[in-house]
Scaffold this active site. Structure first.
Site, short mmCIF file in Angstrom:
data_model
loop_
_atom_site.label_atom_id
_atom_site.label_comp_id
_atom_site.label_asym_id
_atom_site.label_seq_id
_atom_site.Cartn_x
_atom_site.Cartn_y
_atom_site.Cartn_z
N ASP A 143 0.81 -1.22 0.00
CA ASP A 143 0.00 0.00 0.00
C ASP A 143 0.84 1.27 0.00
O ASP A 143 0.32 2.34 -0.28
CB ASP A 143 -0.93 0.01 1.21
N ARG A 299 -0.13 -8.49 -5.85
CA ARG A 299 0.87 -8.40 -4.79
C ARG A 299 1.74 -9.65 -4.68
O ARG A 299 2.68 -9.68 -3.88
CB ARG A 299 0.23 -8.05 -3.44
#
Lengths: 419, 419
Positions: A143, A299
């Site tokens: 993030d 990810r």
């Protein structure tokens, strides 16, 4: 002083390169047998400490360590598991008991905001209890929302993945638009901060290139403006590529889509922004729409890791061990940017108080005036983080990732009853 | 005989390597100036012929041709555009008019089942009308559903992408399962045939590895059996990775999810199987679920192209020109497998009648007895198709794809009024 053991744990969402950090920690620690005994890695993160399930990571063979460095996910397991306050939560005392039982003098915690907070609390408690412990936090989060560091290892790789995917999908859509899909919507991660969404802006090599609209959590979603812009782009270019952060929300803060489920930290689990927007565009503009949700693919995409990100992930691991050896605890390893192009950086230490539970959102100067794109400043910030390729070894056409099973350290305490 | 021009068009859904076929066609044609004049590529496929919008592809600079070979999507544009029957559809006569006006003696059509049918009809019509035309179909489809060929260029790369993505996401889910996501669902393309879904089975290096369930269009979806299996896998391994083809459907043939929209061929546009299954698992098993829909990302992922697939894509392009030069029309270039491991193959020509409008589904012997996985025979078939890496050149961290703008050939006919 006799060597003391080092406890390493991974926390929260894993990344494509968090294991590279782990490998760097282990390698660096093994080079200092005068000060560091074993590296013990928590099975499923901090839960492993509470349960006294400690992998003897320093016993890994060299080949396994090399494989670890290029395998995505969290090799020792990670968790979403929130601790309370040291004064009232008995689990902190349990942690200290386990640390004492295994003579752990170094605590390296590899995570995001939540784990920085935990790291800080453990460091304070150890000091209060007189247990000599050097606690160092190692940043990790796709993030990219940790303060006090130029970026977070893990982010550069997801940034590269979403930028490449956006560019590739745009070439596909452009070739078919006249008789097929006019609007393509890609949903990317980012509940509160639009860093990942912003990175897709790198896909545009020239003005007018995709993505044509980026929806950030930081910018309230305005249906009428969104539809007008999509229609205008389709009119002008024949097709439109939209990127939407999962946390895209309305002016009142309500997400476009929300499920009832919340995770261990009370974060709402989002998802489904892309199909929601797709239905909106189909219904209101009568255009054929396709949509994709990258979810974990983004990810875990170690095959497309950024070499810069990988280098940072390894460097923060090494630095954390060096800070620990120097007795420099209560800090997070942070990246300081010295130059954009070529990217130059150095590492430093910032007090955990400046990091814990704080969230760094996309700054206003990174968001284009119309709210639908990124600025030149954002490109200058983002570009070096995706630079360089670092493919894993392949075997029979697929990346040769490895599952490790180091031995668990022998128990020294009675079993823990989960509180 | 004076050299005649060659018309090349891309048709239907594009792939990561269809432009490599185009580049091979152009390069091979340029090596035969004694027989082939210009290579004219239809703008947006066959529509370009109808509209007399013909790119002078043979005029591309060498650098552009090299870039073409590694750029995904359809460089000249493609279309989903169904022609009727030559007897009743005036567009066939228009095609011949354009072919005559530009002295097109070779028609190379690069597509799937639908375009094989069109190619056949054009070849017949030209013969009936006495226009000398050699029509050769070049296979291309990520769906891998053309008969009479070992595989279809485009498939190996999407197969590699979905297998790699499944493996990577599985490492992510495995590391977090105890406190986070238990079930991960990846939706892949495949309306009627489960080839792409099957390819994810390659992600499993050992028995028990992900994907734990694959849902094929060929196997009727049984909710109770599905839920029971998911629950059992989670119980045994702690997490479960599910792959679902977009065409997963119930026993009565109705898809799990259907949108009202249909494409130019009357195919229903599907999508949303993953979120539908996710909601089912959450509601019935009360497990945390994440889901991803790869959509166009999977078929445009040139960054992860299979070297084998790329080689096949180039080879079928070269062979098509050679068949054309030899006057061997009315055929599709087909791949014949000579050996599995290492993969050995040769190219041949099959009559278009054996290909047009036929769909090759996953054979029963490739689907595990329980309907949720692939067999050893399927692995032996699939494995060589994903072998080898063929990364594109990168620039500033992103693949250096190029948009081409070759000149359009001068018009020789009055504008066409779209019928």
């Amino acid at each position: 002083m006799a060597p003391r053991n080092l406890f390493y744990a991974q926390s929260g969402g894993v990344t494509a390169v968090i294991n590279a950090t782990a490998a760097a920690v282990i390698e660096t620690a093994r080079r200092h047998p005068e000060a560091i005994g074993k590296v013990l890695a928590g099975r499923n993160g901090i839960l492993g400490a509470l349960r006294e399930e400690l992998y003897e990571a320093s016993a890994l063979a060299d080949g396994d360590l090399a494989a670890l460095a290029h395998t995505p996910g969290g090799a020792f397991g990670s968790c979403r598991y929130k601790l309370g306050e040291p004064g009232s939560d008995p689990r902190y005392q349990r942690l200290l008991e386990v640390f004492r039982a295994h003579d752990i003098g170094y605590f390296l915690y590899n995570g995001g905001n939540d784990s920085a907070d935990t790291c800080l609390k453990v460091a304070r408690l150890a000091r209060e209890c007189g247990w000599p412990l050097v606690a160092v936090h190692i940043p990790k989060t796709v993030d990219n929302d940790l303060p006090a560091t130029d970026c977070c290892p893990g982010f550069g790789s997801v940034a590269k993945y979403v930028a490449v995917s956006t560019r590739e999908a745009a070439f596909d859509v452009a070739s078919m638009a006249e008789t097929s899909t006019r609007v393509f919507i890609l949903e990317v991660m980012g509940r509160h901060a639009g860093w990942i969404a912003a990175a897709t802006g790198l896909a545009a090599a020239e003005p007018g290139d995709a993505p044509h609209l980026i929806l950030f959590p930081e910018v309230p979603f305005d249906e009428a403006r969104f539809l007008a812009r999509v229609e205008a782009v389709v009119g002008e270019r024949g097709y439109c590529v939209v990127v939407a952060a999962e946390g895209t929300s309305r002016g009142d803060g309500s997400p476009l889509v929300a499920s009832a489920r919340v995770d261990a930290f009370g974060h709402r689990q989002l998802g489904g922004v892309a199909p929601t927007l797709a239905a909106l565009v189909e219904a209101r503009l009568n255009l054929k729409v396709h949509w994709a949700v990258a979810d974990y693919l983004q990810r875990s995409a170690r095959h497309l890791a950024s070499a810069t990100d990988l280098e940072l992930a390894q460097a923060v691991g090494r630095a954390a061990v060096e800070y620990a050896l120097a007795g420099h605890g209560g800090v997070m390893v942070a990246v300081e940017r010295l130059a954009d192009r070529p990217y130059r950086w150095s590492l430093g230490a910032v007090p955990l108080e400046e990091v814990a539970n704080r969230e760094r959102k996309l700054p206003a100067e990174f968001i284009a005036a119309d709210g639908f794109g990124i600025t030149a400043a954002a490109r200058a910030y983002l570009a070096p983080l995706v630079a360089g390729e670092a493919p894993p070894p392949y075997r029979d056409g697929l990346p040769d990732y490895r599952r490790l099973s180091p031995p668990l350290a022998e128990r020294r305490l009675a079993p823990w009853r989960d509180a």
